[in-house]
Design an enzyme around this catalytic site. Structure first.
Site, PDB file in Angstrom:
ATOM      1  N   ASN A  92       0.829  -1.207   0.000  1.00 57.22           N
ATOM      2  CA  ASN A  92       0.000   0.000   0.000  1.00 57.22           C
ATOM      3  C   ASN A  92       0.859   1.251   0.000  1.00 57.22           C
ATOM      4  O   ASN A  92       1.924   1.289   0.620  1.00 57.22           O
ATOM      5  CB  ASN A  92      -0.917   0.008   1.229  1.00 57.22           C
ATOM      6  CG  ASN A  92      -1.864  -1.174   1.230  1.00 57.22           C
ATOM      7  OD1 ASN A  92      -2.070  -1.796   0.191  1.00 57.22           O
ATOM      8  ND2 ASN A  92      -2.422  -1.502   2.381  1.00 57.22           N
ATOM      9  N   ILE A  93       0.331   2.281  -0.643  1.00 59.90           N
ATOM     10  CA  ILE A  93       1.073   3.542  -0.678  1.00 59.90           C
ATOM     11  C   ILE A  93       0.571   4.496   0.412  1.00 59.90           C
ATOM     12  O   ILE A  93       1.069   5.603   0.535  1.00 59.90           O
ATOM     13  CB  ILE A  93       1.011   4.184  -2.085  1.00 59.90           C
ATOM     14  CG1 ILE A  93      -0.416   4.567  -2.471  1.00 59.90           C
ATOM     15  CG2 ILE A  93       1.625   3.235  -3.121  1.00 59.90           C
ATOM     16  CD1 ILE A  93      -0.501   5.431  -3.731  1.00 59.90           C
ATOM     17  N   HIS A 109       5.873  -0.806  -2.836  1.00 61.97           N
ATOM     18  CA  HIS A 109       5.352  -0.101  -4.025  1.00 61.97           C
ATOM     19  C   HIS A 109       5.413   1.417  -3.855  1.00 61.97           C
ATOM     20  O   HIS A 109       4.704   2.141  -4.554  1.00 61.97           O
ATOM     21  CB  HIS A 109       3.916  -0.547  -4.335  1.00 61.97           C
ATOM     22  CG  HIS A 109       3.835  -1.958  -4.847  1.00 61.97           C
ATOM     23  ND1 HIS A 109       2.669  -2.686  -4.888  1.00 61.97           N
ATOM     24  CD2 HIS A 109       4.797  -2.781  -5.358  1.00 61.97           C
ATOM     25  CE1 HIS A 109       2.914  -3.888  -5.392  1.00 61.97           C
ATOM     26  NE2 HIS A 109       4.190  -3.972  -5.682  1.00 61.97           N
TER      27      HIS A 109
HETATM   28  C1  BJW Z   1     -10.321  -7.304   2.232  1.00 61.59           C
HETATM   29  C2  BJW Z   1     -11.233  -6.358   2.654  1.00 61.59           C
HETATM   30  C3  BJW Z   1     -11.424  -6.263   4.020  1.00 61.59           C
HETATM   31  C4  BJW Z   1     -11.174  -6.239   0.537  1.00 61.59           C
HETATM   32  N1  BJW Z   1     -10.751  -7.065   4.838  1.00 61.59           N
HETATM   33  N2  BJW Z   1      -9.661  -8.092   3.059  1.00 61.59           N
HETATM   34  C5  BJW Z   1       3.012 -12.112 -16.001  1.00 61.59           C
HETATM   35  C6  BJW Z   1       3.249 -13.015 -14.981  1.00 61.59           C
HETATM   36  C7  BJW Z   1       3.871 -12.603 -13.808  1.00 61.59           C
HETATM   37  C8  BJW Z   1       4.247 -11.287 -13.627  1.00 61.59           C
HETATM   38  C9  BJW Z   1       4.027 -10.409 -14.656  1.00 61.59           C
HETATM   39  C10 BJW Z   1       3.417 -10.813 -15.826  1.00 61.59           C
HETATM   40  N3  BJW Z   1       3.324  -9.719 -16.633  1.00 61.59           N
HETATM   41  C11 BJW Z   1       3.844  -8.648 -15.971  1.00 61.59           C
HETATM   42  C12 BJW Z   1       4.261  -9.056 -14.764  1.00 61.59           C
HETATM   43  C13 BJW Z   1       4.860  -8.237 -13.693  1.00 61.59           C
HETATM   44  C14 BJW Z   1       3.876  -7.253 -13.094  1.00 61.59           C
HETATM   45  C15 BJW Z   1       2.607  -7.988 -12.681  1.00 61.59           C
HETATM   46  O1  BJW Z   1       2.522  -8.583 -11.625  1.00 61.59           O
HETATM   47  N4  BJW Z   1       1.561  -7.916 -13.496  1.00 61.59           N
HETATM   48  C16 BJW Z   1       0.307  -8.602 -13.188  1.00 61.59           C
HETATM   49  C17 BJW Z   1      -0.830  -7.773 -13.716  1.00 61.59           C
HETATM   50  C18 BJW Z   1       0.383 -10.016 -13.760  1.00 61.59           C
HETATM   51  N5  BJW Z   1       4.534  -6.706 -11.945  1.00 61.59           N
HETATM   52  C19 BJW Z   1       5.330  -5.637 -12.037  1.00 61.59           C
HETATM   53  O2  BJW Z   1       5.481  -5.035 -13.084  1.00 61.59           O
HETATM   54  C20 BJW Z   1       6.089  -5.232 -10.800  1.00 61.59           C
HETATM   55  N6  BJW Z   1       7.483  -5.150 -11.085  1.00 61.59           N
HETATM   56  C21 BJW Z   1       8.186  -6.213 -11.439  1.00 61.59           C
HETATM   57  O3  BJW Z   1       7.697  -7.318 -11.560  1.00 61.59           O
HETATM   58  O4  BJW Z   1       9.535  -5.960 -11.611  1.00 61.59           O
HETATM   59  C22 BJW Z   1      10.367  -7.060 -12.010  1.00 61.59           C
HETATM   60  C23 BJW Z   1      10.793  -7.939 -10.865  1.00 61.59           C
HETATM   61  C24 BJW Z   1      10.948  -9.289 -11.056  1.00 61.59           C
HETATM   62  C25 BJW Z   1      11.354 -10.109  -9.998  1.00 61.59           C
HETATM   63  C26 BJW Z   1      11.626  -9.560  -8.766  1.00 61.59           C
HETATM   64  C27 BJW Z   1      11.478  -8.219  -8.595  1.00 61.59           C
HETATM   65  C28 BJW Z   1      11.045  -7.416  -9.635  1.00 61.59           C
HETATM   66  C29 BJW Z   1       5.617  -3.892 -10.280  1.00 61.59           C
HETATM   67  C30 BJW Z   1       4.228  -3.972  -9.747  1.00 61.59           C
HETATM   68  C31 BJW Z   1       3.768  -2.591  -9.327  1.00 61.59           C
HETATM   69  C32 BJW Z   1       2.328  -2.632  -8.842  1.00 61.59           C
HETATM   70  N7  BJW Z   1       1.897  -1.324  -8.634  1.00 61.59           N
HETATM   71  C33 BJW Z   1       0.524  -1.112  -8.141  1.00 61.59           C
HETATM   72  C34 BJW Z   1       0.222   0.390  -8.223  1.00 61.59           C
HETATM   73  C35 BJW Z   1       0.990   1.136  -7.120  1.00 61.59           C
HETATM   74  C36 BJW Z   1       0.582   2.554  -7.028  1.00 61.59           C
HETATM   75  C37 BJW Z   1      -0.862   2.747  -6.709  1.00 61.59           C
HETATM   76  O5  BJW Z   1      -1.274   2.444  -5.569  1.00 61.59           O
HETATM   77  O6  BJW Z   1      -1.552   3.232  -7.585  1.00 61.59           O
HETATM   78  O7  BJW Z   1       0.392  -1.558  -6.788  1.00 61.59           O
HETATM   79  S1  BJW Z   1      -0.670  -2.099  -8.989  1.00 61.59           S
HETATM   80  C38 BJW Z   1      -1.729  -2.326  -7.602  1.00 61.59           C
HETATM   81  O8  BJW Z   1      -1.835  -3.751  -7.318  1.00 61.59           O
HETATM   82  C39 BJW Z   1      -0.999  -1.689  -6.417  1.00 61.59           C
HETATM   83  C40 BJW Z   1      -1.183  -2.733  -5.362  1.00 61.59           C
HETATM   84  O9  BJW Z   1      -0.167  -2.584  -4.376  1.00 61.59           O
HETATM   85  C41 BJW Z   1      -1.108  -4.035  -6.118  1.00 61.59           C
HETATM   86  C42 BJW Z   1      -1.712  -5.199  -5.405  1.00 61.59           C
HETATM   87  O10 BJW Z   1      -3.081  -5.009  -5.199  1.00 61.59           O
HETATM   88  P1  BJW Z   1      -3.757  -5.536  -3.866  1.00 61.59           P
HETATM   89  O11 BJW Z   1      -3.231  -4.800  -2.701  1.00 61.59           O
HETATM   90  O12 BJW Z   1      -3.664  -7.008  -3.817  1.00 61.59           O
HETATM   91  O13 BJW Z   1      -5.277  -5.048  -4.065  1.00 61.59           O
HETATM   92  P2  BJW Z   1      -6.496  -5.797  -4.789  1.00 61.59           P
HETATM   93  O14 BJW Z   1      -7.545  -4.795  -5.034  1.00 61.59           O
HETATM   94  O15 BJW Z   1      -6.024  -6.584  -5.955  1.00 61.59           O
HETATM   95  O16 BJW Z   1      -7.003  -6.865  -3.714  1.00 61.59           O
HETATM   96  C43 BJW Z   1      -7.613  -6.450  -2.501  1.00 61.59           C
HETATM   97  C44 BJW Z   1      -7.845  -7.674  -1.621  1.00 61.59           C
HETATM   98  O17 BJW Z   1      -8.359  -7.231  -0.389  1.00 61.59           O
HETATM   99  C45 BJW Z   1      -8.854  -8.674  -2.202  1.00 61.59           C
HETATM  100  O18 BJW Z   1      -8.291  -9.979  -2.106  1.00 61.59           O
HETATM  101  C46 BJW Z   1     -10.076  -8.543  -1.287  1.00 61.59           C
HETATM  102  O19 BJW Z   1     -10.718  -9.795  -1.035  1.00 61.59           O
HETATM  103  C47 BJW Z   1      -9.440  -8.058  -0.016  1.00 61.59           C
HETATM  104  N8  BJW Z   1     -10.328  -7.242   0.827  1.00 61.59           N
HETATM  105  N9  BJW Z   1     -11.794  -5.727   1.521  1.00 61.59           N
HETATM  106  C48 BJW Z   1      -9.917  -7.988   4.300  1.00 61.59           C
HETATM  107  N10 BJW Z   1     -12.340  -5.373   4.537  1.00 61.59           N
END
Ligand code: BJW
Length: 237
Positions: A92-93, A109
């Site tokens: 989270n940011i 992030h």
């Molecule tokens: C509750 C609740 C309640 C609700 N109680 N629970 C193909 C395969 C694999 C990887 C890749 C691929 N193609 C591209 C990639 C890599 C890519 C990636 O993963 N893409 C996917 C789309 C597949 N990743 C990257 O590019 C990353 N960098 C990278 O990989 O560099 C190379 C590297 C390789 C190896 C090692 C190291 C590096 C960078 C990723 C950057 C993500 N950035 C974001 C935006 C940040 C800024 C912003 O906030 O705007 O980060 S994207 C967005 O998603 C944000 C979040 O941190 C992130 C995760 O989301 P999160 O937190 O999981 O939220 P939700 O909405 O998805 O889920 C919420 C959950 O809460 C749900 O489960 C609900 O059930 C639950 N919930 N209410 C408890 N009350």
């Protein structure tokens, strides 16, 4: 079984949902009105900086208005009382872990309340707007962007995270969908190094099968319950 000493906790948007901050992938989520490629990639920023800056100005306002909820408070309590290694790795940011009092927090992030000058590479606290393209207070270039990690960019402090995962006896994932790598792979890495894995979420995440146990419910209820269990376990050791 050896008692648990070292803990890594991964948090995602779900832990801040009850503080009024939208998650990403819910039907009414943050990107409902924006295609992710239009706001969360370096290419999108290069193409339309005004749109991206306006989106993050809005997010910054939301963060400033939000308050930590009982899940953040419980993790802060665990952080203060846990005698072993503990690291809260947040995707989270927002700064709600810190405002609840947690100290061992790492923002993989980036941070919504920080700006990064791509001209002089300085990072600085930022609570105002960026869409008006203010100058960097250090080098005066007009090259500020939100200090956050977009798709295709390298998340921060990965070496520290992998080191903590290698030493972890327990990996806990809270409120994250397991849709974004590398965070989605942490459970596998922790397990390969022998950690137990627990998921706390409203519903099962994409990687749910990797966890030894999944507890489902709102974070504000199930996180304090789990923390109490951990602290009770300490008292009876
Ligand atoms: C509750 C609740 C309640 C609700 N109680 N629970 C193909 C395969 C694999 C990887 C890749 C691929 N193609 C591209 C990639 C890599 C890519 C990636 O993963 N893409 C996917 C789309 C597949 N990743 C990257 O590019 C990353 N960098 C990278 O990989 O560099 C190379 C590297 C390789 C190896 C090692 C190291 C590096 C960078 C990723 C950057 C993500 N950035 C974001 C935006 C940040 C800024 C912003 O906030 O705007 O980060 S994207 C967005 O998603 C944000 C979040 O941190 C992130 C995760 O989301 P999160 O937190 O999981 O939220 P939700 O909405 O998805 O889920 C919420 C959950 O809460 C749900 O489960 C609900 O059930 C639950 N919930 N209410 C408890 N009350």
């Amino acid at each position: 079984m050896q008692p648990i000493r070292n803990i890594v906790i991964l948090t995602g948007a779900g832990i801040s949902a009850e503080s009024g901050l939208q998650t990403f992938r819910a039907a009414d989520g943050l990107w409902e009105d924006h295609r992710v490629e239009d706001v969360a990639t370096p290419e999108a920023f290069a193409r339309d900086p005004d749109l991206v800056q306006a989106f993050y100005d809005m997010r910054r306002e939301g963060i400033l208005a939000a308050q930590p909820n009982p899940a953040h408070a419980a993790l802060a309590r665990l952080d203060a009382q846990w005698p072993g290694e503990l690291l809260i790795v947040t995707q989270n940011i927002d700064d709600l872990h810190e405002r609840a009092g947690a100290r061992r927090v790492l923002h993989m992030h980036g941070e919504g309340l920080a700006a990064w000058c791509t001209a002089c590479d300085s990072r600085m606290p930022w609570t105002g707007t960026l869409r008006d393209d203010p100058p960097c207070p250090i080098c005066h270039a007009h090259a500020l962007r939100p200090d956050i990690v977009w798709f295709g960019e390298m998340p921060y402090r990965m070496d520290e995270i992998f080191a903590a995962l290698r030493e972890a006896d327990l990996f806990v994932s809270i409120g994250t969908s397991g849709a974004v790598y590398p965070a989605a792979g942490f459970v596998q890495q922790a397990r390969e190094c022998g950690a137990e894995a627990l998921e706390l979420n409203l519903e099962r995440s994409q990687g749910s099968g990797w966890f030894h146990e999944s507890r489902l419910g709102p974070a504000s209820a199930i996180v304090p319950e789990w923390v109490e269990e951990m602290l009770e376990g300490l008292r009876s050791r």
